[in-house]
Design a protein around this motif. Sequence first.
Motif, PDB file in Angstrom:
ATOM      1  N   LEU A  12       0.824  -1.203   0.000  1.00 19.89           N
ATOM      2  CA  LEU A  12       0.000   0.000   0.000  1.00 19.89           C
ATOM      3  C   LEU A  12       0.865   1.263   0.000  1.00 19.89           C
ATOM      4  O   LEU A  12       0.556   2.254  -0.663  1.00 19.89           O
ATOM      5  CB  LEU A  12      -0.936  -0.009   1.217  1.00 19.89           C
ATOM      6  CG  LEU A  12      -2.040  -1.078   1.215  1.00 19.89           C
ATOM      7  CD1 LEU A  12      -2.816  -1.029   2.521  1.00 19.89           C
ATOM      8  CD2 LEU A  12      -2.974  -0.892   0.022  1.00 19.89           C
ATOM      9  N   TRP A  13       1.955   1.204   0.762  1.00 20.96           N
ATOM     10  CA  TRP A  13       2.883   2.353   0.812  1.00 20.96           C
ATOM     11  C   TRP A  13       3.501   2.597  -0.555  1.00 20.96           C
ATOM     12  O   TRP A  13       3.600   3.741  -1.007  1.00 20.96           O
ATOM     13  CB  TRP A  13       3.942   2.086   1.872  1.00 20.96           C
ATOM     14  CG  TRP A  13       4.991   3.164   1.978  1.00 20.96           C
ATOM     15  CD1 TRP A  13       4.816   4.451   2.392  1.00 20.96           C
ATOM     16  CD2 TRP A  13       6.377   3.035   1.651  1.00 20.96           C
ATOM     17  NE1 TRP A  13       6.005   5.146   2.349  1.00 20.96           N
ATOM     18  CE2 TRP A  13       6.993   4.297   1.906  1.00 20.96           C
ATOM     19  CE3 TRP A  13       7.169   1.973   1.197  1.00 20.96           C
ATOM     20  CZ2 TRP A  13       8.351   4.519   1.695  1.00 20.96           C
ATOM     21  CZ3 TRP A  13       8.526   2.204   1.002  1.00 20.96           C
ATOM     22  CH2 TRP A  13       9.098   3.449   1.241  1.00 20.96           C
ATOM     23  N   THR A  16       1.318   4.400  -3.049  1.00 20.71           N
ATOM     24  CA  THR A  16       1.121   5.842  -2.886  1.00 20.71           C
ATOM     25  C   THR A  16       2.033   6.657  -3.795  1.00 20.71           C
ATOM     26  O   THR A  16       1.865   7.873  -3.921  1.00 20.71           O
ATOM     27  CB  THR A  16       1.361   6.272  -1.429  1.00 20.71           C
ATOM     28  OG1 THR A  16       2.724   5.979  -1.058  1.00 20.71           O
ATOM     29  CG2 THR A  16       0.414   5.563  -0.481  1.00 20.71           C
ATOM     30  N   GLY A  17       2.999   5.999  -4.420  1.00 25.09           N
ATOM     31  CA  GLY A  17       3.891   6.711  -5.342  1.00 25.09           C
ATOM     32  C   GLY A  17       3.312   6.901  -6.735  1.00 25.09           C
ATOM     33  O   GLY A  17       3.913   7.575  -7.574  1.00 25.09           O
ATOM     34  N   TYR A  19       1.162   8.608  -9.449  1.00 22.95           N
ATOM     35  CA  TYR A  19       0.571   9.939  -9.619  1.00 22.95           C
ATOM     36  C   TYR A  19       0.368  10.212 -11.099  1.00 22.95           C
ATOM     37  O   TYR A  19       0.949   9.538 -11.962  1.00 22.95           O
ATOM     38  CB  TYR A  19       1.447  11.019  -8.988  1.00 22.95           C
ATOM     39  CG  TYR A  19       2.753  11.268  -9.700  1.00 22.95           C
ATOM     40  CD1 TYR A  19       2.906  12.337 -10.578  1.00 22.95           C
ATOM     41  CD2 TYR A  19       3.859  10.433  -9.499  1.00 22.95           C
ATOM     42  CE1 TYR A  19       4.110  12.570 -11.232  1.00 22.95           C
ATOM     43  CE2 TYR A  19       5.057  10.657 -10.146  1.00 22.95           C
ATOM     44  CZ  TYR A  19       5.183  11.728 -11.012  1.00 22.95           C
ATOM     45  OH  TYR A  19       6.366  11.945 -11.665  1.00 22.95           O
ATOM     46  N   TYR A  45       5.230   7.426 -11.753  1.00 22.29           N
ATOM     47  CA  TYR A  45       5.506   6.825 -10.456  1.00 22.29           C
ATOM     48  C   TYR A  45       6.745   7.453  -9.846  1.00 22.29           C
ATOM     49  O   TYR A  45       7.723   7.740 -10.537  1.00 22.29           O
ATOM     50  CB  TYR A  45       5.717   5.312 -10.585  1.00 22.29           C
ATOM     51  CG  TYR A  45       5.925   4.627  -9.251  1.00 22.29           C
ATOM     52  CD1 TYR A  45       4.830   4.282  -8.461  1.00 22.29           C
ATOM     53  CD2 TYR A  45       7.205   4.362  -8.769  1.00 22.29           C
ATOM     54  CE1 TYR A  45       5.007   3.680  -7.224  1.00 22.29           C
ATOM     55  CE2 TYR A  45       7.387   3.768  -7.531  1.00 22.29           C
ATOM     56  CZ  TYR A  45       6.286   3.430  -6.758  1.00 22.29           C
ATOM     57  OH  TYR A  45       6.468   2.849  -5.523  1.00 22.29           O
ATOM     58  N   PRO A  48       7.696   6.419  -2.785  1.00 21.26           N
ATOM     59  CA  PRO A  48       6.762   7.037  -1.829  1.00 21.26           C
ATOM     60  C   PRO A  48       7.454   7.994  -0.860  1.00 21.26           C
ATOM     61  O   PRO A  48       8.656   7.918  -0.612  1.00 21.26           O
ATOM     62  CB  PRO A  48       6.170   5.829  -1.094  1.00 21.26           C
ATOM     63  CG  PRO A  48       6.376   4.676  -2.010  1.00 21.26           C
ATOM     64  CD  PRO A  48       7.668   4.948  -2.718  1.00 21.26           C
ATOM     65  N   TYR A  49       6.640   8.891  -0.317  1.00 20.57           N
ATOM     66  CA  TYR A  49       7.098   9.811   0.733  1.00 20.57           C
ATOM     67  C   TYR A  49       7.572   9.001   1.940  1.00 20.57           C
ATOM     68  O   TYR A  49       6.952   7.984   2.280  1.00 20.57           O
ATOM     69  CB  TYR A  49       5.933  10.719   1.135  1.00 20.57           C
ATOM     70  CG  TYR A  49       6.273  11.708   2.212  1.00 20.57           C
ATOM     71  CD1 TYR A  49       6.844  12.929   1.909  1.00 20.57           C
ATOM     72  CD2 TYR A  49       6.023  11.411   3.558  1.00 20.57           C
ATOM     73  CE1 TYR A  49       7.160  13.840   2.908  1.00 20.57           C
ATOM     74  CE2 TYR A  49       6.339  12.306   4.560  1.00 20.57           C
ATOM     75  CZ  TYR A  49       6.914  13.519   4.222  1.00 20.57           C
ATOM     76  OH  TYR A  49       7.226  14.408   5.212  1.00 20.57           O
ATOM     77  N   GLN A  53       9.038  13.253  -3.434  1.00 22.34           N
ATOM     78  CA  GLN A  53       7.812  14.045  -3.490  1.00 22.34           C
ATOM     79  C   GLN A  53       7.689  14.645  -4.891  1.00 22.34           C
ATOM     80  O   GLN A  53       8.697  14.790  -5.606  1.00 22.34           O
ATOM     81  CB  GLN A  53       7.842  15.182  -2.463  1.00 22.34           C
ATOM     82  CG  GLN A  53       7.880  14.727  -1.020  1.00 22.34           C
ATOM     83  CD  GLN A  53       8.106  15.884  -0.075  1.00 22.34           C
ATOM     84  OE1 GLN A  53       9.233  16.180   0.303  1.00 22.34           O
ATOM     85  NE2 GLN A  53       7.026  16.556   0.302  1.00 22.34           N
TER      86      GLN A  53
END
Length: 224
Positions: A12-13, A16-17, A19, A45, A48-49, A53
């Motif tokens: 899941l983490w 989050t990358g 976009y 892609y 992730p944070y 960013q």
Amino acid sequence: GIIPIIGIIIVLWMLTGIYSVGPDEVGVVRTFGKVTRVAQSGLRYHLPYPIEQVDTPKVTEVKRTEIGFRHIGNQQFRKVEYESLMLTGDENIVDAELIVQYKIKDAVKYLFNFVEPELTMREASEAALRTVIGQHTIDEALTTGKFQIQEETMELIQSILDKYETGILVVAVQLQSVSPPKEVEFAFKDVASAKEDKNRKINEAQGYYNHAIPKARGEDRSLI
């Protein structure tokens, strides 16, 4: 049961990358705070944070800044006299309002080379307009010199922005109005009216001259 849970959290983490970058945007990716790449439109892609960013400024959007007034909605405007009153080259005061349209030409510079872009843009525009108005007479500012003032102001604004590497491109500059201050507006109108009367009488006299002289010469020849 802990390992599968940790695996799910990691997946899941990582997700989050993902976009997307719109057709009017670019993606500026920072790795540990440092710009590492610029991504074009599409699904992208990044790690992730807090590793990476991304910022997605709109680079095709035309923004505007206003000097001497503010648009407050519903075609209503608020006067800003401390910006609009300025001195001409022959030491007269004019009330000038200006609109500057601009867009982002370098997203990295725009995002990270300076803070408060709107404030910086307004201050650069006001400084440029004051400088240019100060190089022209009041007659030029009020009448025939408006287009030249616009062009010179646009060039000077762009020069200031390039000097400080703001990443901004000036698209257009438009003088909304240039007028005498309200306190002396009627006096200026009287002067302008007197000049118009003077030019009208000169034209009338020239017309009479052009009519009367040839007629008199013709009559003179007929007598001979």
